[in-house]
Write a protein that holds these residues in place. Structure first.
Motif, PDB file in Angstrom:
ATOM      1  N   UNK A  72       0.856  -1.182   0.000  1.00 16.32           N
ATOM      2  CA  UNK A  72       0.000   0.000   0.000  1.00 16.32           C
ATOM      3  C   UNK A  72       0.891   1.230   0.000  1.00 16.32           C
ATOM      4  N   UNK A  73       0.444   2.276  -0.663  1.00 20.00           N
ATOM      5  CA  UNK A  73       1.192   3.536  -0.692  1.00 20.00           C
ATOM      6  C   UNK A  73       0.204   4.629  -0.298  1.00 20.00           C
ATOM      7  N   UNK A  83      -1.350  -0.649  -4.122  1.00 14.60           N
ATOM      8  CA  UNK A  83      -2.642  -0.027  -3.827  1.00 14.60           C
ATOM      9  C   UNK A  83      -2.396   1.353  -3.227  1.00 14.60           C
ATOM     10  N   UNK A  84      -3.057   2.362  -3.777  1.00 18.89           N
ATOM     11  CA  UNK A  84      -2.735   3.734  -3.367  1.00 18.89           C
ATOM     12  C   UNK A  84      -3.965   4.485  -2.868  1.00 18.89           C
ATOM     13  N   UNK A 113      -7.674  -5.108   4.059  1.00 18.85           N
ATOM     14  CA  UNK A 113      -6.870  -6.109   4.773  1.00 18.85           C
ATOM     15  C   UNK A 113      -5.388  -6.027   4.459  1.00 18.85           C
ATOM     16  N   UNK A 114      -4.921  -4.842   4.146  1.00 19.11           N
ATOM     17  CA  UNK A 114      -3.477  -4.663   3.954  1.00 19.11           C
ATOM     18  C   UNK A 114      -2.948  -4.193   5.306  1.00 19.11           C
ATOM     19  N   UNK A 115      -2.079  -5.004   5.919  1.00 16.49           N
ATOM     20  CA  UNK A 115      -1.647  -4.601   7.266  1.00 16.49           C
ATOM     21  C   UNK A 115      -0.652  -3.442   7.194  1.00 16.49           C
ATOM     22  N   UNK A 135       2.288  -1.184   4.311  1.00 16.17           N
ATOM     23  CA  UNK A 135       1.938   0.133   3.764  1.00 16.17           C
ATOM     24  C   UNK A 135       3.109   1.088   3.930  1.00 16.17           C
ATOM     25  N   UNK A 136       3.434   1.806   2.884  1.00 17.74           N
ATOM     26  CA  UNK A 136       4.509   2.787   3.005  1.00 17.74           C
ATOM     27  C   UNK A 136       4.000   4.186   2.689  1.00 17.74           C
TER      28      UNK A 136
END
Ligand SMILES: Nc1ncnc2c1ncn2[C@@H]1O[C@H](COP(=O)(O)OP(=O)(O)OP(=O)(O)O)[C@@H](O)[C@H]1O
Ligand SMILES: [Mg+2]
Length: 412
Positions: free
Chosen positions: A95-96, A205-206, A217-219, A223-224
């Motif tokens: 994730x961004x 994913x942004x 459900x992206x822990x 994510x950055x």
């Protein structure tokens, strides 16, 4: 030298792997021994595409205006994509996130271009919130699958497009970037996540806010935050119009430039390091350049004249925008306000230009020029393939309206 000799010379000097690929292509093309049966034909055709994509440098798929820190940031994203087990296969998901105008879309498109060879051209950037779901699906079919292009027009409903996407992308190693995800687009995003991609597929994913990504459900470890600009890069964006080499700036000039760049930095929270805001840097740099040319001492004098109101934080970025906005031609201001308050969704860029022309009572060619200028000043996010105002500018206009600024007549 004959072309045959050139080819032989090239082959002699290139990598073994490439030599083998060229031999494969020659064999398939010259001997025409493509095994019969649709599946085998497709496999052979695909081998040719893969081989060619290794041989030829691929042209960037998504145009990105000159970007500072491009390679560094793309590499950071590539290194961050974490392997996860998904539908029984190992793929990489990240994730961004970051607030509006920090450069997520710019980085995402650039990352797609950066990764073209790695994915043999199978990369796709989809943006939510603009064009409709069907257009997105068609673009994904076009970029990631071997769906016959001549049949693309015959797809007229989303279910059909989704079915074809799932069928054709099966087992296909891809890079998929989904930008501008909000609560409204979560269901559509889930469809894309549900497809059975090939091993080592990467999905980025942004969203502006990290909690939107968590809903998928992206822990948080996956994510950055969008990579931050370094000081030199921030100065380069600010001074882009001056066409100077930053390392060659004299100490005094550098000091002036840094002072102006710092006006476009803010703390995202109490403990974080200051973050330079690329959109604000671009808008400020172009504004000051058009007003004072290359005399940086005048740039600083103008900066010093800015109100001290909320010098830090997000409001500080709005003060910068306000200066650029207030000095704009009133007709341009009208267009910005009109777009920010009345911009319809799902209109192609051409339609929007015509629509603005009619509603703002201007000539078509004037609006076209204005849109290009506003794009240059970072007030408009992109022109092609779609025309849209930047979300950060929408927020800015709303805040101005909220303050009942007299200049803000939005009753067109
Ligand atoms: N690294 C960079 N170098 C130069 N310009 C940049 C850079 N990053 C972003 N910009 C410029 O800043 C502006 C905002 O960038 P972008 O649209 O990518 O932000 P965003 O994070 O996607 O915003 P939003 O959340 O509103 O979609 C654009 O005009 C872009 O060209
Ligand atoms: Mg964006």
């Amino acid at each position: 030298m004959s072309s045959d000799k050139v080819v032989k010379l090239l082959l002699k000097n290139c990598e073994r792997e490439i030599r083998q690929k060229v031999e494969d292509i020659k064999h398939i093309i010259h001997h025409g021994n493509v095994p019969t049966g649709k599946k085998r034909e497709k496999e052979e055709a695909w081998k040719i595409v893969e081989a060619i994509s290794i041989l030829l440098p691929l042209t960037p798929r998504y145009p990105v205006p000159s970007m500072q820190g491009e390679t560094r940031m793309c590499q950071e994203v590539a290194d961050f994509l974490n392997p996860v087990n998904f539908n029984g296969k190992e793929i990489r998901i990240a994730g961004l996130y970051g607030m509006s105008g920090l450069g997520k879309s710019t980085l995402a498109k650039s990352f797609c271009n950066f990764s073209l060879e790695n994915f043999s051209g199978k990369v796709c950037f989809l943006q939510f919130g603009g064009c409709n779901a069907l257009d997105r699906q068609k673009h994904a079919l076009q970029c990631l699958t071997q769906f016959p292009m001549d049949q693309l027009k015959s797809i007229t409903c989303e279910d059909d497009a989704q079915y074809n996407f799932n069928t054709f992308v099966k087992g296909q190693r891809s890079l998929l970037v989904l930008d501008n995800i909000t609560e409204d687009s979560i269901d559509e995003v889930r469809h894309y996540l549900g497809a059975e991609y090939g091993e080592n597929t990467c999905i980025l994913l942004i969203a502006r806010r990290v909690d939107v990504l968590k809903n998928l459900n992206i822990d948080s470890q996956s994510c950055m935050h969008v990579p931050r600009l370094e000081k030199e890069e921030a100065i380069a964006i600010l001074l882009e119009r001056m066409y100077v080499k930053i390392p060659e700036l004299g100490a005094e000039q550098r000091g002036y430039a840094l002072k102006c760049a710092n006006r476009c930095s803010f703390k995202e929270n109490k403990d974080s390091a200051p973050t330079f805001h690329p959109l604000a840097l671009k808008a400020l740099g172009r504004h000051l350049f058009s007003k004072h040319g290359t005399d940086l001492s005048k740039w600083v004098a103008e900066i010093d004249g800015f109100t001290n109101r909320a010098a830090d934080g997000l409001d500080g970025m709005f003060v910068v925008l306000e200066k650029a906005f207030d000095d704009m031609d009133p007709r341009y201001r009208r267009i910005v306000v009109f777009l920010a308050t009345h911009m319809p969704q799902n209109k192609s860029s051409d339609n929007v230009v015509k629509w603005v022309t009619t509603n703002c009572n201007e000539e078509l060619c004037y609006i076209k020029e204005a849109v290009k200028d506003l794009y240059e000043n970072a007030f408009i996010e992109e022109i092609e393939p779609e025309f849209r105002i930047h979300y950060f500018i929408e927020e800015f206009v709303q805040i101005k309206q909220y303050k009942h600024d007299e200049d803000f007549d939005t009753n067109f």
